[in-house]
Design a protein around this motif. Structure first.
Motif, PDB file in Angstrom:
ATOM      1  N   ALA A 100       0.829  -1.208   0.000  1.00  7.03           N
ATOM      2  CA  ALA A 100       0.000   0.000   0.000  1.00  7.03           C
ATOM      3  C   ALA A 100       0.865   1.260   0.000  1.00  7.03           C
ATOM      4  O   ALA A 100       1.838   1.356   0.731  1.00  7.03           O
ATOM      5  N   THR A 101       0.479   2.222  -0.831  1.00  4.97           N
ATOM      6  CA  THR A 101       1.213   3.493  -0.914  1.00  4.97           C
ATOM      7  C   THR A 101       0.351   4.667  -0.470  1.00  4.97           C
ATOM      8  O   THR A 101       0.780   5.824  -0.563  1.00  4.97           O
ATOM      9  N   ASP A 102      -0.839   4.391   0.011  1.00  2.65           N
ATOM     10  CA  ASP A 102      -1.777   5.438   0.414  1.00  2.65           C
ATOM     11  C   ASP A 102      -2.526   4.964   1.652  1.00  2.65           C
ATOM     12  O   ASP A 102      -2.902   3.789   1.748  1.00  2.65           O
ATOM     13  N   ILE A 103      -2.762   5.854   2.611  1.00  2.45           N
ATOM     14  CA  ILE A 103      -3.414   5.461   3.857  1.00  2.45           C
ATOM     15  C   ILE A 103      -4.850   5.004   3.600  1.00  2.45           C
ATOM     16  O   ILE A 103      -5.361   4.107   4.274  1.00  2.45           O
ATOM     17  N   GLY A 104      -5.504   5.585   2.582  1.00  2.68           N
ATOM     18  CA  GLY A 104      -6.861   5.164   2.258  1.00  2.68           C
ATOM     19  C   GLY A 104      -6.925   3.715   1.807  1.00  2.68           C
ATOM     20  O   GLY A 104      -7.822   2.968   2.196  1.00  2.68           O
ATOM     21  N   VAL A 105      -5.942   3.319   1.005  1.00  2.00           N
ATOM     22  CA  VAL A 105      -5.878   1.934   0.540  1.00  2.00           C
ATOM     23  C   VAL A 105      -5.605   1.003   1.718  1.00  2.00           C
ATOM     24  O   VAL A 105      -6.228  -0.058   1.850  1.00  2.00           O
ATOM     25  N   LEU A 106      -4.684   1.403   2.596  1.00  2.00           N
ATOM     26  CA  LEU A 106      -4.342   0.563   3.744  1.00  2.00           C
ATOM     27  C   LEU A 106      -5.547   0.390   4.666  1.00  2.00           C
ATOM     28  O   LEU A 106      -5.819  -0.728   5.142  1.00  2.00           O
ATOM     29  N   VAL A 107      -6.287   1.461   4.921  1.00  2.00           N
ATOM     30  CA  VAL A 107      -7.470   1.369   5.779  1.00  2.00           C
ATOM     31  C   VAL A 107      -8.536   0.482   5.123  1.00  2.00           C
ATOM     32  O   VAL A 107      -9.205  -0.306   5.797  1.00  2.00           O
ATOM     33  N   ALA A 108      -8.686   0.594   3.801  1.00  2.00           N
ATOM     34  CA  ALA A 108      -9.649  -0.258   3.094  1.00  2.00           C
ATOM     35  C   ALA A 108      -9.275  -1.731   3.234  1.00  2.00           C
ATOM     36  O   ALA A 108     -10.144  -2.595   3.427  1.00  2.00           O
ATOM     37  N   LEU A 109      -7.988  -2.016   3.156  1.00  2.00           N
ATOM     38  CA  LEU A 109      -7.538  -3.405   3.339  1.00  2.00           C
ATOM     39  C   LEU A 109      -7.766  -3.868   4.772  1.00  2.00           C
ATOM     40  O   LEU A 109      -8.034  -5.043   5.021  1.00  2.00           O
ATOM     41  N   ARG A 110      -7.687  -2.936   5.723  1.00  3.88           N
ATOM     42  CA  ARG A 110      -7.959  -3.281   7.118  1.00  3.88           C
ATOM     43  C   ARG A 110      -9.447  -3.571   7.335  1.00  3.88           C
ATOM     44  O   ARG A 110      -9.815  -4.255   8.283  1.00  3.88           O
ATOM     45  N   VAL A 111     -10.303  -3.034   6.462  1.00  5.41           N
ATOM     46  CA  VAL A 111     -11.720  -3.407   6.502  1.00  5.41           C
ATOM     47  C   VAL A 111     -11.851  -4.899   6.208  1.00  5.41           C
ATOM     48  O   VAL A 111     -12.607  -5.623   6.872  1.00  5.41           O
ATOM     49  N   LEU A 112     -11.103  -5.379   5.205  1.00  5.93           N
ATOM     50  CA  LEU A 112     -11.107  -6.810   4.901  1.00  5.93           C
ATOM     51  C   LEU A 112     -10.609  -7.620   6.094  1.00  5.93           C
ATOM     52  O   LEU A 112     -11.133  -8.704   6.378  1.00  5.93           O
TER      53      LEU A 112
END
Length: 394
Positions: A100-112
């Motif tokens: 992940a290169t963006d905090i939004g992407v990382l948080v979305a993956l943490r939803v999973l």
């Protein structure tokens, strides 16, 4: 159904239980992994530590919702393959998080990750009864729940060390590898686990147990105990810093001792609860009600703090297995009821974690760190009262 369960127990046994325990270890370690990595994550992705903290907040909240939803969506599917699928999703989420290169992407993956936490726990929490003979259910349940304590003692520190050695992305890569290995182990070692639900399914199978008074009482005890614990434990480091004679090195050692005591408390409670379920839970609640306020007054110096922290770990280590045992004993005799209660247990547990941190934070901001410990102790005392009075509910 009887023949299926008997066959499942023979085909599963200890290797299957160990694989499920590895699964609970994996989801808890993944959930807690950012604890020691918030600073490097924030620096690398260009956000504040508070914003990076969303990687901790989001999975717990999602898990609270996901537990009953995943159980409902699983329908009549074989629980072996549901678990394998969830662990596979956890593997993907960890590996993609490392890129992940963006905090939004990382948080979305943490939803999973939150979906995996809720789903795995909802199924795994009550699975021991389907894998081993009745006389072994208590120890098997303790082993499954040991994933929480072992992740705290070994998983999170190991992830922090991996992050320090090779960067935070290395820690997520390593966790992805662990999740992949566990996925393979579950596929190889779990026997077929046909759905316990009736053919018509429905949300009632998840929420139906709420109609049973002892289940409602048990969930209230979970809510009070876990909220109280995290109201105090979220701020345990600043709480220990108030104790005369402690320094950073000693505090780190005390937190390791807390985790080790938690592992021991998990197995001690698992051994005691089949014989004395109510007394075991009452002792746990009473111990938490005493330990947190005692630590708040900073009495006894470093030695006293050591004793209190170890007692805290022993007591809280038994919360999961003792409360789960109480709920399973209260399960109404209906198809799918065990899974429904497990899903409700996971939802309330994760909700209480977030609520405890929120309540403790408000108390700290409005008053002091000691105040959070007093509130935590008060909630544990209230839980002890509910256990005492609730023992009359049938």
């Amino acid at each position: 159904m009887v023949n299926v369960r008997q066959t499942t127990r023979v085909a599963g046994g200890r290797p299957a239980v160990a694989a499920v325990a590895a699964g609970t270890f994996s989801v808890v370690t993944t959930e807690m992994l950012p604890v020691g990595l918030l600073t490097p994550i924030g620096e690398d992705l260009g956000v504040s530590a508070g914003t990076a903290g969303l990687t901790m907040t989001v999975p717990g909240l999602v898990a609270a919702v996901a537990a009953p939803v995943v159980t409902r969506l699983a329908g009549r599917r074989d629980r072996r393959w549901v678990l394998v699928g969830l662990m596979g999703l956890l593997t993907v989420a960890n590996l993609l998080s490392a890129a992940a290169t963006d905090i939004g992407v990382l948080v979305a993956l943490r939803v999973l990750v939150g979906v995996c936490i809720g789903g795995v726990w909802a199924i795994a929490a009550g699975l021991a009864v389907r894998l081993v003979p009745e006389r072994r259910v208590g120890p098997a349940t303790s082993l499954i729940f040991s994933g929480i304590a072992v992740a705290s003692v070994l998983g999170v520190p190991a992830g922090t060390l991996a992050g320090a050695a090779g960067g935070w992305r290395t820690a997520f890569l390593a966790m992805g590898g662990v999740a992949l290995a566990v996925t393979a182990a579950l596929a190889a070692l779990l026997p077929p686990l046909p759905s316990p639900e009736p053919a018509d399914g429905g949300a009632g199978n998840v929420l139906g147990p709420l109609r049973t008074a002892p289940v409602r009482v048990g969930l209230l005890v979970v809510l009070l105990l876990v909220t109280g614990h995290f109201a105090g434990y979220t701020f345990v480091r600043p709480l220990l810093e108030r104790v005369p004679g402690t320094d950073a090195g000693l505090i780190s050692g005390l937190l390791v001792a807390y985790g080790a005591a938690g592992v021991a408390g998990n197995f001690l409670a698992g051994s005691a609860v089949p014989r004395r379920p109510r007394a075991t839970l009452l002792l746990i609640a009473a111990a938490l009600a005493v330990v947190m306020p005692a630590l708040a007054v900073a009495g006894g110096g470093a030695m006293g703090a050591t004793v209190l922290v170890v007692l805290w770990g022993l007591a809280y280590g038994g919360v999961s297995v003792a409360t789960q045992n109480r709920l399973m004993a209260a399960v109404p005799p209906a198809p799918g009821a065990r899974e429904g209660v497990s899903a409700l247990f996971v939802s309330v547990f994760n909700l209480a974690i977030s609520l405890g941190a929120l309540v403790g934070g408000r108390v700290v901001d409005a008053g002091s760190v000691a105040g959070a410990a007093w509130v935590g102790g008060g909630l544990a005392l209230l839980a002890a009262g509910v256990v005492g009075v609730g023992g009359r509910v049938r």
